[in-house]
Design a protein around this motif. Structure first.
Motif, PDB file in Angstrom:
ATOM      1  N   LYS A   7       0.835  -1.201   0.000  1.00  0.00           N
ATOM      2  CA  LYS A   7       0.000   0.000   0.000  1.00  0.00           C
ATOM      3  C   LYS A   7       0.875   1.258   0.000  1.00  0.00           C
ATOM      4  CE  LYS A   7      -4.100  -1.920   2.209  1.00  0.00           C
ATOM      5  NZ  LYS A   7      -4.967  -1.925   3.378  1.00  0.00           N
ATOM      6  N   MET A   8       1.945   1.254   0.805  1.00  0.00           N
ATOM      7  CA  MET A   8       2.865   2.399   0.845  1.00  0.00           C
ATOM      8  C   MET A   8       3.533   2.602  -0.503  1.00  0.00           C
ATOM      9  SD  MET A   8       2.976   4.156   3.538  1.00  0.00           S
ATOM     10  CE  MET A   8       4.544   4.892   3.866  1.00  0.00           C
ATOM     11  N   TRP A   9       3.937   1.504  -1.154  1.00  0.00           N
ATOM     12  CA  TRP A   9       4.583   1.603  -2.457  1.00  0.00           C
ATOM     13  C   TRP A   9       3.611   2.174  -3.492  1.00  0.00           C
ATOM     14  CZ3 TRP A   9       3.814  -0.519  -7.301  1.00  0.00           C
ATOM     15  CH2 TRP A   9       4.848  -0.299  -8.210  1.00  0.00           C
ATOM     16  N   VAL A  10       2.348   1.719  -3.490  1.00  0.00           N
ATOM     17  CA  VAL A  10       1.333   2.216  -4.424  1.00  0.00           C
ATOM     18  C   VAL A  10       1.078   3.701  -4.152  1.00  0.00           C
ATOM     19  CG1 VAL A  10      -1.112   2.056  -5.064  1.00  0.00           C
ATOM     20  CG2 VAL A  10       0.243  -0.027  -4.790  1.00  0.00           C
ATOM     21  N   TRP A  11       0.954   4.075  -2.883  1.00  0.00           N
ATOM     22  CA  TRP A  11       0.698   5.461  -2.534  1.00  0.00           C
ATOM     23  C   TRP A  11       1.875   6.339  -2.938  1.00  0.00           C
ATOM     24  CZ3 TRP A  11       2.934   9.039   0.816  1.00  0.00           C
ATOM     25  CH2 TRP A  11       2.186  10.190   1.050  1.00  0.00           C
ATOM     26  N   SER A  12       3.088   5.928  -2.642  1.00  0.00           N
ATOM     27  CA  SER A  12       4.290   6.691  -2.998  1.00  0.00           C
ATOM     28  C   SER A  12       4.416   6.830  -4.503  1.00  0.00           C
ATOM     29  CB  SER A  12       5.552   6.015  -2.454  1.00  0.00           C
ATOM     30  OG  SER A  12       5.522   5.962  -1.061  1.00  0.00           O
ATOM     31  N   SER A  13       4.152   5.781  -5.215  1.00  0.00           N
ATOM     32  CA  SER A  13       4.220   5.815  -6.683  1.00  0.00           C
ATOM     33  C   SER A  13       3.193   6.791  -7.245  1.00  0.00           C
ATOM     34  CB  SER A  13       3.989   4.419  -7.259  1.00  0.00           C
ATOM     35  OG  SER A  13       4.986   3.529  -6.826  1.00  0.00           O
ATOM     36  N   SER A  14       1.987   6.799  -6.678  1.00  0.00           N
ATOM     37  CA  SER A  14       0.929   7.708  -7.141  1.00  0.00           C
ATOM     38  C   SER A  14       1.329   9.165  -6.922  1.00  0.00           C
ATOM     39  CB  SER A  14      -0.380   7.426  -6.405  1.00  0.00           C
ATOM     40  OG  SER A  14      -0.838   6.125  -6.689  1.00  0.00           O
TER      41      SER A  14
END
Length: 177
Positions: A7-14
């Motif tokens: 979730k952190m990786w998806v949020w950071s990527s966004s």
């Protein structure tokens, strides 16, 4: 724990993707603006425009009509008025009670020779009682035909904007609007 990292990786990527997209949009908009301005920056171009704005006397009448500005009234005592009006415009403002056959004097002073119509307008039937001051400076005395509430009426009959002082025989009650 892996779900949380994902979730952190998806949020950071966004967030990073949005920041890059905003940067690209700003870059493209600046490139287009510089291309239209011959390579000069937008700030320099805006400053140059601000230094070349026309004065009041140089503004064409089409611009005045487009803005639809009819004028401005300033006063400190509701009796001595400083008035600015665009070319060929009229206005009525304030409220004054009068009794039938009462006389009301208004003194007009203008630095330029402008033809002005000065008078009163009945709030009951919007009938105008006025006189023309051909030189832009003079006195107008209106004999009120019937008791009631009236508004001050001014009309710039000149094809140019005008600035003048209007001294009323008595102060306007309430706000000048």
């Amino acid at each position: 724990m892996q779900d949380r990292r994902k979730k952190m990786w998806v949020w950071s990527s966004s967030v990073i993707l949005c920041a890059v997209a905003v940067g690209i949009i700003i870059y493209v908009m600046n490139s287009d603006a510089m291309e239209h301005n011959g390579g000069n920056s937008i700030i320099a171009d805006t400053t140059a425009v601000n230094h070349t704005l026309p004065t009041e006397d140089e503004v064409p009448s089409e611009v005045e009509e487009e803005v639809n500005m009819i004028g401005m009234i300033e006063t400190k005592d509701s009796k001595n008025l400083d008035i600015y009006m665009s070319a060929s415009r009229s206005n009525n403002f304030g409220q004054l009670p009068f009794k039938q056959d009462e006389s009301f004097k208004m003194d007009v002073t203008s630095e330029k020779v402008n033809e002005l119509e000065i008078g009163l307008m009945s709030m009951t039937d919007e009938q105008i009682y006025s006189e023309i001051v051909e030189s832009g400076t003079g006195s107008v005395t209106i004999k009120v035909p019937e008791s009631g509430m009236y508004r001050i009426y001014v009309n710039n009959l000149s094809p140019e904007s005008v600035q003048f002082q209007l001294k009323l025989g008595k102060a306007i009650d309430g706000p000048i609007d």
